[in-house]
Design an enzyme around this catalytic site. Structure first.
Site, PDB file in Angstrom:
ATOM      1  N   GLU B  81       0.845  -1.196   0.000  1.00 30.88           N
ATOM      2  CA  GLU B  81       0.000   0.000   0.000  1.00 30.88           C
ATOM      3  C   GLU B  81       0.886   1.253   0.000  1.00 30.88           C
ATOM      4  OE1 GLU B  81      -1.725   1.486   3.637  1.00 30.88           O
ATOM      5  OE2 GLU B  81       0.387   1.967   3.592  1.00 30.88           O
ATOM      6  N   CYS B 113      -3.529  -4.340   3.822  1.00 27.72           N
ATOM      7  CA  CYS B 113      -2.489  -5.216   4.371  1.00 27.72           C
ATOM      8  C   CYS B 113      -2.483  -6.619   3.763  1.00 27.72           C
ATOM      9  CB  CYS B 113      -2.640  -5.328   5.886  1.00 27.72           C
ATOM     10  SG  CYS B 113      -2.329  -3.787   6.750  1.00 27.72           S
ATOM     11  N   HIS B 235      -2.812 -12.204  10.094  1.00 24.92           N
ATOM     12  CA  HIS B 235      -2.363 -10.813   9.975  1.00 24.92           C
ATOM     13  C   HIS B 235      -2.186 -10.246  11.378  1.00 24.92           C
ATOM     14  CE1 HIS B 235      -1.699  -6.800   8.793  1.00 24.92           C
ATOM     15  NE2 HIS B 235      -2.840  -6.351   9.275  1.00 24.92           N
TER      16      HIS B 235
END
Lengths: 130, 349
Positions: B81, B113, B235
């Protein structure tokens, strides 16, 4: 202003330390040359430098040229690569006081320069202490 | 035909800033922030590092382990990103640095992400379809957190790279599933320097719903239960959410901790769960199973199950381990961090 065409032409040597070796005298040229520095011959083969060596001298830059002001103080060293050629490069990821003659260094891939916030970014080799 | 990971590599910048150094500047209580986020410090990129340089360093490590001719690479995808250019691919810089050019396809991915795992999934598909022999999938970021905001404590830098193929696998892909919805929990608008987030909204309907559903669907699809999995790598936007997600799914801390890096390096965004996977591969043994589930705001999760092969033992020592990068660090103060991250407006800007 960054010279985009010149950086583009030099991508093989800047990204991957690709030099050339004289077929007549075995001299390794970096950057690659069209005439051998040692014997003036024109016959070469590609030579990939391994990117490891040691510092033979250095200076600490405190008054930087345009575009490098944010990096001061930083070390610029002349490095004797294990393959033979000498190369001039910035030493990164250390305090300038840690840089010294004889220390081993290894190549890394970094941003070299950018033409302001809107211009092209140039990438290439720098070195870090091993 | 089996597909999987042939080589893997990681890279984390050497600089760190502690939670205390950030809290001090903004008049916040460091202990409260540290306990709330379960993060002690985060990585900081040097001023000459960006998503492209991190992708190159991680991929060169992956190539050391894959031991393949780069000309056999048919695709290079980089998820991030924080691509250095809005228009001009990071993937071409990486492809050139790997000497994989010119007979290949390359592109940049973006999905908050989870852009790194999105690129992995696409490469697995191309290899499975026999459209390419090998592909490179990268998750790499130098993420942004507004000064004084909650994200500033965690927005970090790092990346992981995977060489994916069908021969000499070190980890076989057993399956992949995704779970995706339109959930505006976090975003950054065009030309904005920093993202915004929906506060508590980033938890239950966003991170947990997607991570838990994708992970359950993945395990159910393969007939697996948490006890069949050796390592769970979710994550990791902080140190707290992954622990809660693991507990809700029925995983123990032992199954989670090897791949949980955020307490020491922060949230490396597209690099986060991929870096966790590299830390697991660094110590994994043959036949062990790994569940990887990313999360990207906006929102979606990609889940993967891998089975480690006996070839892992040959490659673990061929490149620096992720723990080597975590342990080698230099602390900076807030002023230096602000300068490195371009947070200071100079007179001529």
């Amino acid at each position: 202003m960054t010279e985009v065409p010149r950086f583009w032409r030099e991508i093989p040597q800047r990204y991957n330390l690709i030099g050339n070796k004289c077929r007549k005298c075995d001299w390794i040229n970096f950057p690659p040359r069209s005439i051998c520095k040692k014997c003036n011959d024109h016959d070469f083969e590609r030579f990939d430098l391994k990117g490891e060596g040691k510092i033979i001298t250095y200076t600490i830059i405190r008054a930087a040229p345009l575009g490098f002001e944010d990096l001061v103080p930083y070390a610029i060293a002349i490095i004797r690569l294990d393959d033979g050629p000498r190369i001039t490069a910035q030493i990164v990821d250390c305090d300038s006081s840690e840089v010294d003659i004889g220390k081993r260094v290894k190549v890394c891939f970094r941003k070299i320069a950018e033409d302001g916030k809107a211009g092209a970014i140039s990438y290439g080799y720098k070195f870090k202490l091993v | 035909m089996d597909v999987g990971i042939v080589g893997y590599g990681s890279y984390i910048p050497v600089y760190r800033i502690k939670v205390e150094a950030i809290a001090k500047v903004w008049g916040q209580d460091a202990e409260t922030m540290r306990k709330g986020l379960k993060v002690d410090e985060k990585s900081v990129p040097a001023p000459d590092e960006d998503t492209a340089t991190i992708a190159v360093e991680a991929s060169r490590n992956a190539m050391l382990r894959a031991r393949i001719n780069p000309k056999r690479i048919g695709a290079v995808y980089v998820g991030s990103e924080s691509h250095p250019y809005a228009v001009k691919p990071t993937a071409t810089i990486l492809a050139e640095a790997l000497e994989a050019t010119p007979n290949l396809t390359a592109a940049d991915f973006e999905f908050a992400c989870k852009a790194g795992t999105a690129s992995m999934q696409a490469i697995f598909g191309l290899v499975k379809a026999e459209m390419i022999e090998y592909g490179v999938a990268v998750g790499s970021d130098t993420s942004q957190g507004a000064p004084g905001g909650a994200l500033e404590y965690t927005a970090a830098a790092g990346g992981a790279s995977f060489i994916i193929g069908k021969a000499n696998l070190i980890a076989k892909l057993n399956g992949t599933r995704s779970f995706t919805t339109d959930t505006p929990d976090f975003w950054r608008r065009e030309r904005q320097a920093y993202p915004r987030h929906g506060g508590r909204f980033t938890g239950e309907p966003a991170y947990f719903k997607h991570i838990l559903t994708a992970s359950k669907n993945m395990m159910n699809g393969l007939g697996l239960e948490p006890k069949d999995i050796n390592y769970f790598v979710p994550h990791q936007p902080n140190g707290k959410f992954p622990r809660q997600a693991a507990k809700k799914l029925g995983f123990t801390e032992d199954q989670l901790l090897q791949g949980l890096l955020s307490p020491q390096i922060g949230n490396t965004y597209s690099g986060a769960s991929p870096l966790g996977l590299t830390a697991v591969l660094d110590i994994a043994k043959p036949d062990e199973k790994i569940l990887l589930t990313s999360y990207g705001s906006g929102a979606g999760s990609d889940s993967f199950v891998f089975t480690v092969t006996d070839k892992i033992l040959e490659v673990q020592g061929l490149a620096p381990k992720t723990s080597d990068y975590i342990n080698k660090k230099k602390y900076v103060d807030y002023g230096t961090y602000a300068k490195y991250r371009g947070k200071i407006n100079l007179a001529d800007e």
